[in-house]
Design a protein around this motif. Structure first.
Motif, short mmCIF file in Angstrom:
data_model
loop_
_atom_site.label_atom_id
_atom_site.label_comp_id
_atom_site.label_asym_id
_atom_site.label_seq_id
_atom_site.Cartn_x
_atom_site.Cartn_y
_atom_site.Cartn_z
N THR A 123 -23.87 -6.56 21.55
CA THR A 123 -23.95 -7.17 22.88
C THR A 123 -22.84 -8.20 23.11
OG1 THR A 123 -25.52 -8.81 22.06
CG2 THR A 123 -26.43 -6.82 23.09
N ALA A 124 -22.18 -8.64 22.04
CA ALA A 124 -21.07 -9.60 22.15
C ALA A 124 -19.79 -8.90 21.71
CB ALA A 124 -21.33 -10.81 21.27
N GLU A 125 -18.67 -9.37 22.22
CA GLU A 125 -17.38 -8.80 21.85
C GLU A 125 -17.14 -8.97 20.35
OE1 GLU A 125 -12.85 -8.67 23.61
OE2 GLU A 125 -14.09 -10.41 24.05
N VAL A 126 -16.71 -7.88 19.70
CA VAL A 126 -16.44 -7.86 18.27
C VAL A 126 -14.95 -7.57 18.08
CG1 VAL A 126 -16.94 -6.72 16.08
CG2 VAL A 126 -18.77 -7.02 17.77
N TRP A 127 -14.28 -8.42 17.28
CA TRP A 127 -12.86 -8.23 17.00
C TRP A 127 -12.71 -7.60 15.62
CZ3 TRP A 127 -9.43 -8.60 20.77
CH2 TRP A 127 -9.78 -9.33 21.90
N ILE A 128 -12.04 -6.46 15.56
CA ILE A 128 -11.87 -5.71 14.31
C ILE A 128 -10.38 -5.66 13.99
CG2 ILE A 128 -12.18 -3.45 13.23
CD1 ILE A 128 -14.59 -3.07 15.10
N ASP A 129 -10.05 -5.87 12.71
CA ASP A 129 -8.65 -5.84 12.29
C ASP A 129 -8.08 -4.43 12.43
OD1 ASP A 129 -9.04 -8.48 11.64
OD2 ASP A 129 -8.81 -8.21 9.47
N ALA A 130 -6.92 -4.36 13.07
CA ALA A 130 -6.18 -3.11 13.15
C ALA A 130 -5.41 -2.91 11.85
CB ALA A 130 -5.23 -3.14 14.34
N PHE A 131 -4.85 -1.73 11.69
CA PHE A 131 -4.03 -1.44 10.53
C PHE A 131 -2.59 -1.78 10.85
CE2 PHE A 131 -7.61 1.56 10.29
CZ PHE A 131 -8.16 1.11 9.10
N SER A 132 -1.96 -2.57 9.98
CA SER A 132 -0.57 -3.01 10.11
C SER A 132 -0.42 -3.95 11.32
CB SER A 132 0.37 -1.80 10.21
OG SER A 132 1.69 -2.19 9.97
#
Length: 170
Positions: free
Chosen positions: A39-48
């Motif tokens: 329900t809340a914005e989730v920040w996920i690490d991208a590759f490179s």
């Protein structure tokens, strides 16, 4: 699988990481790395970092999605993310139907061929017809003659309810 990708730079200290958030706008859920239920914005690490990429999660046709990104440089300065980009995912083919002539019907004259075309998610941007004379094994070229080469004719105008002026039948 499709990939989300972009570039990120920091002229002073260099990039540490790019973070991606992904929202199913229609169902209001954020991607949490497994599904769109947060329900809340989730920040996920991208590759490179430059270029960066992140594998696209499974998407549902007809849904609107929003992708936002933010970069973090080597010393920890975090970018304020912009509004992002939104798009409608559509992996379903449109459907078209010939209305006239009706299948297996005999006609004395046929001045127009008519039909319909539609797509559940987006606007149909192209309809093509092919006229084949099975007796002579020829195709209408769309301009002036029946030939032995297969030809598809691109229609214009309203494509939801389309018409094509029939050629002289042989």
């Amino acid at each position: 699988a499709p990939t989300i990708s972009g570039t990120a730079t920091d002229a002073t200290s260099g990039m540490s990481v790019v973070k991606v958030s992904y929202k199913n706008v229609d169902d209001t859920g954020w991607w949490n790395g497994s599904d769109f239920t947060s329900t809340a914005e989730v920040w996920i690490d991208a590759f490179s970092t430059n270029p960066w990429n992140y594998p696209s999660p499974a998407l549902t046709s007809g849904k609107t999605y929003l992708i936002r990104t933010k970069g973090v440089d080597v010393v920890g300065n975090e970018e304020t993310p912009g509004i992002g980009v939104s798009f409608i995912f559509d992996n379903q083919a449109p459907a078209s139907t010939i209305v006239i002539p009706a299948n297996t019907t005999t006609y004395r004259a046929l001045a127009q061929i008519t039909g319909t075309a539609g797509d559940f998610t987006t606007v149909v941007t192209g309809v093509q017809v092919q006229l084949y004379n099975s007796t002579d094994n020829t195709y209408w070229d769309g301009a002036s003659s029946w030939t032995g080469s297969s030809a598809w004719i691109m229609l214009s105008g309203s494509l939801n309810n389309w018409t094509y002026s029939a050629p002289t039948w042989t």
